[in-house]
Design a protein around this motif. Structure first.
Motif, short mmCIF file in Angstrom:
data_model
loop_
_atom_site.label_atom_id
_atom_site.label_comp_id
_atom_site.label_asym_id
_atom_site.label_seq_id
_atom_site.Cartn_x
_atom_site.Cartn_y
_atom_site.Cartn_z
N LEU A 137 0.80 -1.23 0.00
CA LEU A 137 0.00 0.00 0.00
C LEU A 137 0.83 1.27 0.00
CD1 LEU A 137 -2.95 -0.83 2.43
CD2 LEU A 137 -2.70 -1.32 0.00
N VAL A 138 2.07 1.19 0.48
CA VAL A 138 2.91 2.38 0.59
C VAL A 138 4.29 2.09 -0.04
CG1 VAL A 138 3.81 4.13 2.19
CG2 VAL A 138 1.72 2.90 2.76
N PRO A 139 4.32 1.82 -1.35
CA PRO A 139 5.62 1.59 -1.97
C PRO A 139 6.45 2.88 -1.96
CG PRO A 139 3.90 1.64 -3.63
CD PRO A 139 3.22 1.72 -2.30
N LEU A 140 7.75 2.74 -1.93
CA LEU A 140 8.64 3.90 -1.85
C LEU A 140 8.35 4.92 -2.95
CD1 LEU A 140 11.96 2.05 -0.99
CD2 LEU A 140 10.67 3.58 0.52
N GLU A 141 8.02 4.46 -4.12
CA GLU A 141 7.77 5.37 -5.25
C GLU A 141 6.59 6.30 -4.97
OE1 GLU A 141 10.08 1.97 -6.33
OE2 GLU A 141 8.05 2.00 -5.51
N LYS A 142 5.65 5.86 -4.14
CA LYS A 142 4.50 6.71 -3.80
C LYS A 142 4.91 7.92 -2.97
CE LYS A 142 0.89 4.64 -5.60
NZ LYS A 142 -0.04 5.32 -6.51
N PHE A 143 5.97 7.79 -2.17
CA PHE A 143 6.47 8.95 -1.43
C PHE A 143 6.92 10.03 -2.41
CE2 PHE A 143 7.74 5.82 2.10
CZ PHE A 143 6.61 6.08 2.85
N ILE A 144 7.57 9.60 -3.48
CA ILE A 144 8.06 10.56 -4.48
C ILE A 144 6.89 11.18 -5.23
CG2 ILE A 144 9.45 10.76 -6.58
CD1 ILE A 144 11.15 8.40 -5.25
N GLU A 145 5.90 10.36 -5.61
CA GLU A 145 4.71 10.90 -6.27
C GLU A 145 4.04 11.95 -5.39
OE1 GLU A 145 1.87 8.00 -7.68
OE2 GLU A 145 3.51 6.69 -8.36
N ALA A 146 3.95 11.68 -4.11
CA ALA A 146 3.32 12.63 -3.18
C ALA A 146 4.14 13.91 -3.10
CB ALA A 146 3.19 11.99 -1.80
N TYR A 147 5.46 13.78 -3.02
CA TYR A 147 6.35 14.94 -2.98
C TYR A 147 6.13 15.80 -4.23
CZ TYR A 147 10.83 17.37 -3.72
OH TYR A 147 11.79 18.30 -4.00
N GLU A 148 6.10 15.14 -5.39
CA GLU A 148 5.93 15.87 -6.65
C GLU A 148 4.54 16.47 -6.79
OE1 GLU A 148 7.23 12.91 -9.49
OE2 GLU A 148 9.34 13.52 -9.25
N ALA A 149 3.56 15.92 -6.07
CA ALA A 149 2.20 16.44 -6.09
C ALA A 149 2.01 17.58 -5.07
CB ALA A 149 1.19 15.33 -5.81
N GLY A 150 3.06 17.88 -4.31
CA GLY A 150 2.99 18.99 -3.36
C GLY A 150 2.44 18.64 -2.00
N VAL A 151 2.41 17.36 -1.66
CA VAL A 151 1.94 16.95 -0.34
C VAL A 151 2.88 17.52 0.71
CG1 VAL A 151 1.63 14.94 1.15
CG2 VAL A 151 0.76 14.91 -1.19
N CYS A 152 2.32 18.13 1.76
CA CYS A 152 3.14 18.88 2.72
C CYS A 152 3.31 18.25 4.09
CB CYS A 152 2.54 20.27 2.92
SG CYS A 152 2.50 21.27 1.44
N ASN A 153 2.42 17.36 4.49
CA ASN A 153 2.51 16.82 5.84
C ASN A 153 2.01 15.37 5.86
OD1 ASN A 153 -0.40 16.86 6.26
ND2 ASN A 153 -0.18 19.08 6.48
N ARG A 154 2.15 14.73 7.01
CA ARG A 154 1.79 13.31 7.11
C ARG A 154 0.29 13.08 6.95
NH1 ARG A 154 6.09 10.02 10.51
NH2 ARG A 154 7.87 11.36 10.16
N TYR A 155 -0.51 13.99 7.43
CA TYR A 155 -1.96 13.85 7.25
C TYR A 155 -2.29 13.83 5.76
CZ TYR A 155 -6.86 15.03 6.90
OH TYR A 155 -8.19 15.03 6.56
#
Length: 154
Positions: free
Chosen positions: A88-106
């Motif tokens: 459910l939380v592959p490492l690549e998803k962290f990068i996708e979230a970063y590139e999408a502008g996700v700012c916090n854990r929530y």
């Protein structure tokens, strides 16, 4: 939606999924090609996290592991959880979230469609597995403090 994708995966492996009222301490169980989810789980997001772990048991566990006093059973439980984190939380998803502008854990948990608790435990899993950080393509994913950084070309 994530829950429907996991249900489809369960079906592809001939695993039946049922929702029944279970003890408040039990979120889900897997055995002999059947997953029981606690009907009292409040959201489809929590159901997804529990279903992923139970599918992890299908992929990684064998035998009756209900007695968690036995270290071998606890190890199988951990393997199943780790499988779920990586599913459910592959490492690549962290990068996708970063590139999408996700700012916090929530926001990250919402982006990944998982609970905040599941996300926290996934980060702990990756830290245990990789140490403080890992390079994924042109990014560094740090687990403590958590963050993603883009590497520049030389």
């Amino acid at each position: 939606m994530l829950f429907e994708r996991l249900l489809k995966e369960a079906d592809e492996h001939n695993i039946r999924v049922y929702e029944n009222p279970l003890s408040s301490k039990i979120k889900g169980l897997y055995g002999d090609g059947i997953v029981w989810l606690n009907r009292r789980l409040p959201t489809s997001i929590e159901k997804s996290c529990v279903l992923a772990e139970e599918l992890g048991h299908y992929h990684t566990s064998s035998g009756d592991i209900l007695n968690q006093k036995d270290i071998r059973n606890r190890k199988q439980e951990k393997r199943a959880r780790n499988w779920a984190y990586e599913k459910l939380v592959p490492l690549e998803k962290f990068i996708e979230a970063y590139e999408a502008g996700v700012c916090n854990r929530y926001e990250l948990a919402e982006f990944l469609d998982v609970t905040e608790e599941f996300l926290e435990q996934a980060i702990v899993h990756y830290k245990e597995k990789h140490g403080l950080f890992i390079q994924v393509g042109k990014h560094l994913v740090y687990f403590e403090p958590f963050g993603v950084f883009h590497l520049f070309n030389e």
